[in-house]
Design a protein around this motif. Structure first.
Motif, PDB file in Angstrom:
ATOM      1  N   PRO A 164       0.833  -1.211   0.000  1.00 17.21           N
ATOM      2  CA  PRO A 164       0.000   0.000   0.000  1.00 17.21           C
ATOM      3  C   PRO A 164       0.864   1.256   0.000  1.00 17.21           C
ATOM      4  O   PRO A 164       1.920   1.299   0.641  1.00 17.21           O
ATOM      5  N   PHE A 165       0.403   2.266  -0.695  1.00 20.57           N
ATOM      6  CA  PHE A 165       1.170   3.497  -0.864  1.00 20.57           C
ATOM      7  C   PHE A 165       1.545   4.122   0.473  1.00 20.57           C
ATOM      8  O   PHE A 165       2.693   4.522   0.697  1.00 20.57           O
ATOM      9  N   PHE A 166       0.588   4.185   1.399  1.00 19.15           N
ATOM     10  CA  PHE A 166       0.851   4.849   2.669  1.00 19.15           C
ATOM     11  C   PHE A 166       1.818   4.042   3.533  1.00 19.15           C
ATOM     12  O   PHE A 166       2.559   4.616   4.341  1.00 19.15           O
ATOM     13  N   VAL A 167       1.844   2.717   3.369  1.00 11.98           N
ATOM     14  CA  VAL A 167       2.775   1.879   4.133  1.00 11.98           C
ATOM     15  C   VAL A 167       4.214   2.167   3.716  1.00 11.98           C
ATOM     16  O   VAL A 167       5.118   2.264   4.552  1.00 11.98           O
ATOM     17  N   VAL A 168       4.439   2.332   2.423  1.00 12.46           N
ATOM     18  CA  VAL A 168       5.780   2.639   1.924  1.00 12.46           C
ATOM     19  C   VAL A 168       6.241   4.007   2.430  1.00 12.46           C
ATOM     20  O   VAL A 168       7.409   4.189   2.779  1.00 12.46           O
ATOM     21  N   ASN A 169       5.325   4.971   2.482  1.00 14.16           N
ATOM     22  CA  ASN A 169       5.680   6.302   2.979  1.00 14.16           C
ATOM     23  C   ASN A 169       6.200   6.228   4.404  1.00 14.16           C
ATOM     24  O   ASN A 169       7.174   6.895   4.768  1.00 14.16           O
ATOM     25  N   ILE A 170       5.535   5.426   5.226  1.00 19.26           N
ATOM     26  CA  ILE A 170       5.915   5.305   6.635  1.00 19.26           C
ATOM     27  C   ILE A 170       7.191   4.483   6.778  1.00 19.26           C
ATOM     28  O   ILE A 170       8.109   4.862   7.512  1.00 19.26           O
ATOM     29  N   ALA A 171       7.270   3.357   6.064  1.00 21.76           N
ATOM     30  CA  ALA A 171       8.423   2.469   6.193  1.00 21.76           C
ATOM     31  C   ALA A 171       9.714   3.159   5.747  1.00 21.76           C
ATOM     32  O   ALA A 171      10.766   2.984   6.375  1.00 21.76           O
ATOM     33  N   ALA A 172       9.641   3.935   4.678  1.00 24.06           N
ATOM     34  CA  ALA A 172      10.844   4.600   4.170  1.00 24.06           C
ATOM     35  C   ALA A 172      11.434   5.565   5.187  1.00 24.06           C
ATOM     36  O   ALA A 172      12.645   5.776   5.231  1.00 24.06           O
ATOM     37  N   ALA A 173      10.585   6.145   6.026  1.00 21.82           N
ATOM     38  CA  ALA A 173      11.056   7.114   7.022  1.00 21.82           C
ATOM     39  C   ALA A 173      11.857   6.454   8.128  1.00 21.82           C
ATOM     40  O   ALA A 173      12.590   7.135   8.853  1.00 21.82           O
ATOM     41  N   LEU A 174      11.729   5.146   8.276  1.00 21.50           N
ATOM     42  CA  LEU A 174      12.452   4.443   9.334  1.00 21.50           C
ATOM     43  C   LEU A 174      13.875   4.103   8.924  1.00 21.50           C
ATOM     44  O   LEU A 174      14.654   3.624   9.737  1.00 21.50           O
ATOM     45  N   PHE A 175      14.210   4.340   7.646  1.00 23.37           N
ATOM     46  CA  PHE A 175      15.562   4.128   7.164  1.00 23.37           C
ATOM     47  C   PHE A 175      16.214   5.487   6.895  1.00 23.37           C
ATOM     48  O   PHE A 175      15.541   6.506   6.802  1.00 23.37           O
ATOM     49  N   ASP A 176      17.528   5.451   6.744  1.00 29.76           N
ATOM     50  CA  ASP A 176      18.270   6.699   6.589  1.00 29.76           C
ATOM     51  C   ASP A 176      18.285   7.121   5.122  1.00 29.76           C
ATOM     52  O   ASP A 176      19.265   6.907   4.401  1.00 29.76           O
ATOM     53  N   ILE A 177      17.183   7.702   4.664  1.00 36.30           N
ATOM     54  CA  ILE A 177      17.040   8.136   3.276  1.00 36.30           C
ATOM     55  C   ILE A 177      16.917   9.651   3.240  1.00 36.30           C
ATOM     56  O   ILE A 177      16.152  10.234   4.016  1.00 36.30           O
ATOM     57  N   SER A 178      17.637  10.291   2.350  1.00 37.43           N
ATOM     58  CA  SER A 178      17.553  11.745   2.259  1.00 37.43           C
ATOM     59  C   SER A 178      16.205  12.161   1.681  1.00 37.43           C
ATOM     60  O   SER A 178      15.576  11.403   0.934  1.00 37.43           O
ATOM     61  N   LEU A 179      15.788  13.360   2.015  1.00 34.50           N
ATOM     62  CA  LEU A 179      14.520  13.880   1.528  1.00 34.50           C
ATOM     63  C   LEU A 179      14.521  13.971   0.007  1.00 34.50           C
ATOM     64  O   LEU A 179      13.524  13.639  -0.650  1.00 34.50           O
ATOM     65  N   ALA A 180      15.634  14.422  -0.568  1.00 37.68           N
ATOM     66  CA  ALA A 180      15.709  14.590  -2.025  1.00 37.68           C
ATOM     67  C   ALA A 180      15.544  13.239  -2.741  1.00 37.68           C
ATOM     68  O   ALA A 180      14.838  13.141  -3.744  1.00 37.68           O
ATOM     69  N   ARG A 181      16.187  12.195  -2.215  1.00 37.00           N
ATOM     70  CA  ARG A 181      16.066  10.873  -2.841  1.00 37.00           C
ATOM     71  C   ARG A 181      14.652  10.326  -2.695  1.00 37.00           C
ATOM     72  O   ARG A 181      14.122   9.713  -3.620  1.00 37.00           O
ATOM     73  N   PHE A 182      14.072  10.519  -1.531  1.00 37.52           N
ATOM     74  CA  PHE A 182      12.700  10.055  -1.337  1.00 37.52           C
ATOM     75  C   PHE A 182      11.755  10.743  -2.314  1.00 37.52           C
ATOM     76  O   PHE A 182      10.921  10.091  -2.953  1.00 37.52           O
ATOM     77  N   PHE A 183      11.881  12.051  -2.444  1.00 32.62           N
ATOM     78  CA  PHE A 183      11.004  12.823  -3.317  1.00 32.62           C
ATOM     79  C   PHE A 183      11.162  12.370  -4.772  1.00 32.62           C
ATOM     80  O   PHE A 183      10.174  12.108  -5.460  1.00 32.62           O
TER      81      PHE A 183
END
Length: 252
Positions: A164-183
């Motif tokens: 689910p889209f919202f699950v990925v949004n939450i899970a990605a925040a628990l790892f060390d990912i930069s905002l620019a890469r996430f966007f």
């Protein structure tokens, strides 16, 4: 300064942030918005049944007020994603039906990326650093691998809508990912699926009519065929090849 000293500084910082209750405010706001949305019956408007009942009125309003409709849709979609309503697919179909697949895809891609980024930031501020400082073993190795190949991993996950889209949004925040890469990974990764669902939405009229004649409410499964799902998975598999090769070279 010694290596031990350098490693100790982030730990102290993490500990201070862990005691700061204000870090939970953004995620509490998301939870409040989600609760209020369900309390006021927002989910009742996120169905093909509602679209079937109101399609003539919605189409007429969009034709008379294109700019206002587009801005309103952009805001509604952004808020729905930001408050983690599980409605990305149905809203994308709405976008294709109301604005055509081209404009609908553009609006959805922008709104979904902004909304996902807001959830990502809220979750990261509340839990990201706290959990990263406490993971170990297999989870830590997974987090390190995700961090080293953040764009590739997230891009592949976005391409294939397995989670689910919202699950990925939450899970990605628990790892060390930069905002620019996430966007960037989110925006580019959702484009194929966004265009596909918006295109399906553009031709949803025939599905709505067929469902009504059959005496039932139309569902997303009436639009999404096994062939489309397989195409998404195949596309994600191809996109994952560079990341897999990179991992194998490092291990070798």
């Amino acid at each position: 300064m010694s290596d031990d000293g350098e490693k100790g500084a982030p730990t102290a910082s993490t500990g201070n942030s862990g005691r700061n209750p204000w870090r939970f405010l953004p995620v509490a706001f998301v939870g409040l918005g989600l609760g209020l949305g369900y309390a006021f019956g927002f989910q009742d408007y996120l169905s093909l049944g509602f679209l079937a009942e109101q399609r003539d009125a919605l189409k007429a309003f969009v034709e008379s007020n294109l700019v206002l409709s587009a801005v309103s849709f952009l805001v509604i979609y952004t808020l729905a994603v930001a408050f983690s309503f599980p409605a990305a697919s149905i809203l994308t179909i709405f976008g294709g039906f109301l604005f055509g697949w081209v404009l609908g895809s553009v609006l959805v891609a922008i709104a979904a990326t902004i909304g996902a980024t807001l959830v990502f930031l809220a979750t990261r501020s509340a839990f990201g650093g706290f959990l990263r400082a406490r993971v170990s073993g297999v989870v830590k190795r997974l987090a390190d691998g995700f961090r080293d190949n953040a764009f590739g991993y997230l891009f592949v996950i976005r391409l294939a809508p397995i989670f689910p889209f919202f699950v990925v949004n939450i899970a990605a925040a628990l790892f060390d990912i930069s905002l620019a890469r996430f966007f960037a990974a989110t925006f580019l990764g959702i484009l194929p699926g966004t265009v596909a669902y918006a295109y399906l939405g553009q031709g949803v009229d025939s599905v709505l009519v067929a469902a009504r004649e059959a005496g039932r409410e139309a569902e997303i499964s009436d639009l999404v065929t096994p062939e489309i799902t397989f195409a998404f998975l195949l596309l994600a598999g191809v996109a994952a090849i560079p990341t897999i090769v990179s991992q194998l070279r490092r291990r070798g």
